[in-house]
Design a protein around this motif. Structure first.
Motif, mmCIF file in Angstrom:
data_model
loop_
_atom_site.group_PDB
_atom_site.id
_atom_site.type_symbol
_atom_site.label_atom_id
_atom_site.label_comp_id
_atom_site.label_asym_id
_atom_site.label_seq_id
_atom_site.Cartn_x
_atom_site.Cartn_y
_atom_site.Cartn_z
ATOM 1 N N SER A 131 0.843 -1.208 0.000
ATOM 2 C CA SER A 131 0.000 0.000 0.000
ATOM 3 C C SER A 131 0.875 1.252 0.000
ATOM 4 O O SER A 131 0.552 2.249 -0.668
ATOM 5 C CB SER A 131 -0.921 0.016 1.229
ATOM 6 O OG SER A 131 -1.790 -1.102 1.202
ATOM 7 N N GLN A 135 -7.759 0.332 -0.049
ATOM 8 C CA GLN A 135 -7.905 -0.904 0.719
ATOM 9 C C GLN A 135 -9.052 -0.760 1.725
ATOM 10 O O GLN A 135 -9.822 -1.683 1.946
ATOM 11 C CB GLN A 135 -6.583 -1.195 1.443
ATOM 12 C CG GLN A 135 -6.531 -2.536 2.123
ATOM 13 C CD GLN A 135 -5.114 -2.912 2.571
ATOM 14 O OE1 GLN A 135 -4.169 -2.152 2.426
ATOM 15 N NE2 GLN A 135 -4.978 -4.099 3.112
ATOM 16 N N ASP A 194 -6.036 -1.411 -4.541
ATOM 17 C CA ASP A 194 -5.447 -1.969 -3.320
ATOM 18 C C ASP A 194 -6.404 -3.013 -2.741
ATOM 19 O O ASP A 194 -7.397 -2.670 -2.121
ATOM 20 C CB ASP A 194 -5.161 -0.865 -2.300
ATOM 21 C CG ASP A 194 -4.130 -1.301 -1.261
ATOM 22 O OD1 ASP A 194 -3.850 -2.520 -1.184
ATOM 23 O OD2 ASP A 194 -3.602 -0.431 -0.541
ATOM 24 N N GLU A 195 -6.091 -4.251 -2.975
ATOM 25 C CA GLU A 195 -6.895 -5.397 -2.524
ATOM 26 C C GLU A 195 -8.372 -5.285 -2.919
ATOM 27 O O GLU A 195 -9.260 -5.244 -2.063
ATOM 28 C CB GLU A 195 -6.737 -5.584 -1.016
ATOM 29 C CG GLU A 195 -5.266 -5.762 -0.666
ATOM 30 C CD GLU A 195 -5.021 -6.580 0.582
ATOM 31 O OE1 GLU A 195 -5.944 -7.290 1.013
ATOM 32 O OE2 GLU A 195 -3.907 -6.512 1.095
HETATM 33 MG MG LIG Z 1 -1.925 -2.879 2.189
#
Ligand SMILES: [Mg+2]
Ligand SMILES: Nc1ncnc2c1ncn2[C@@H]1O[C@H](COP(=O)(O)OP(=O)(O)OP(=O)(O)O)[C@@H](O)[C@H]1O
Length: 274
Positions: free
Chosen positions: A68, A112, A189-190
């Motif tokens: 991240s 995220q 992010d994810e």
């Molecule tokens: Mg992360």
């Protein structure tokens, strides 16, 4: 100013070099020997990789390896202690506030944590980037919002507040918001976190479709192999602050490096087939 301040630091206007263009091989994102520490915590330690125009690069690595943190450098929310983070040939920390603002208008970021504004409805959250970055009228904005909500399979969620929807739905709203301006550069992010397998599959297919149908360049931080396999052209594996392995996805998923075999575990092709 804190590093998380979304506004860019004021820097003097300066003449930036024209990005070097080499047709389809344009490097859109480049990390060149990037170092980043927080106090005595050395996170990035010589991180280098490239992403070419229209390509999707997966970033994998253990929790806390700086995935991240790397994405935040691309959007100028963090600056490296040493090294360069270039977007379209220009070092992001050297951009003026105005230039960084213009660049961010062309980027989509799937956070995220979701990062929706709690007091705005889902539709208002989605409209915001269009109101800020385009001259579209209310009808056109409404149309685009409806289109993107259908795209992420929550067509009826527009009037709801973030507190009224599930974690997985928030994730999909975050995705729709990142894509609503048709960005040239997308940072995920994810994107699969908190989604059930069926929704994950449709989101991954959507991400791949976007990659195939546009010239957008993307970075995808993700733990789930299915996402990496469906979406990414290439993958980097971060370990101890730098790239341990960078390979095309199919090769990456047949790992030979012991650290990677350990990380990918029983799901990896090598341990299935050997
Ligand atoms: Mg992360
Ligand atoms: N602004 C900050 N100040 C201090 N430490 C930070 C800051 N941002 C990140 N860190 C630390 O840097 C490390 C890397 O964080 P990062 O969020 O990039 O991990 P990650 O690889 O994304 O992990 P995960 O898979 O759990 O999301 C962590 O130890 C984190 O606590």
């Amino acid at each position: 100013m804190s590093e998380h301040d979304i506004s860019a630091p004021e820097t003097e206007e300066r003449q930036a070099p024209e990005p070097t263009k080499t047709g389809d091989n344009d490097v859109i994102i480049r990390f060149d020997d990037v170092y980043k520490s927080f106090g005595s915590h050395h996170i990035l330690r010589g991180l280098s990789f490239d992403v070419k125009r229209g390509k999707v690069l997966g970033i994998m690595g253990g929790s806390g390896t700086g995935k991240s943190v790397s994405l935040r450098h691309v959007i100028g929310l963090l600056t490296p202690d040493k090294g360069r983070v270039e977007v379209e040939g220009r070092n992001v920390p050297d951009l003026t506030k105005h230039e960084l603002g213009e660049l961010r208008k062309r980027m989509g970021y799937v956070f995220q944590e979701g990062a929706l504004i709690n007091w705005l409805t889902v539709a208002e959250n989605l409209s915001l980037p269009l109101k800020e970055n385009s001259k579209l009228g209310a009808d056109e904005i409404e149309h685009l919002v409806a289109e993107k909500l259908s795209m992420v399979r929550i067509p009826d969620a527009g009037e709801k507040l973030p507190s009224e929807i599930s974690g997985g739905m928030k994730k999909r709203v975050g995705l729709a918001r990142a894509l609503i301006t048709d960005p040239d550069i997308i940072l995920y992010d994810e994107p699969n976190a908190g989604l059930d397998p069926e929704i994950s599959r449709s989101i991954n297919e959507l991400m791949r479709e976007i990659a195939d149908e546009s010239d957008a360049t993307a970075l995808v931080v993700e733990h789930r192999i299915e996402c990496i396999e469906t979406v990414c052209d290439e993958v980097v594996f971060l370990h101890e602050g730098k790239v341990l392995v960078q390979e095309p996805t199919q090769e990456f998923l047949r790992p030979t490096h012991p650290r990677l075999i350990e990380f990918l575990g029983p799901e990896s092709r090598s341990s299935v087939s050997r």
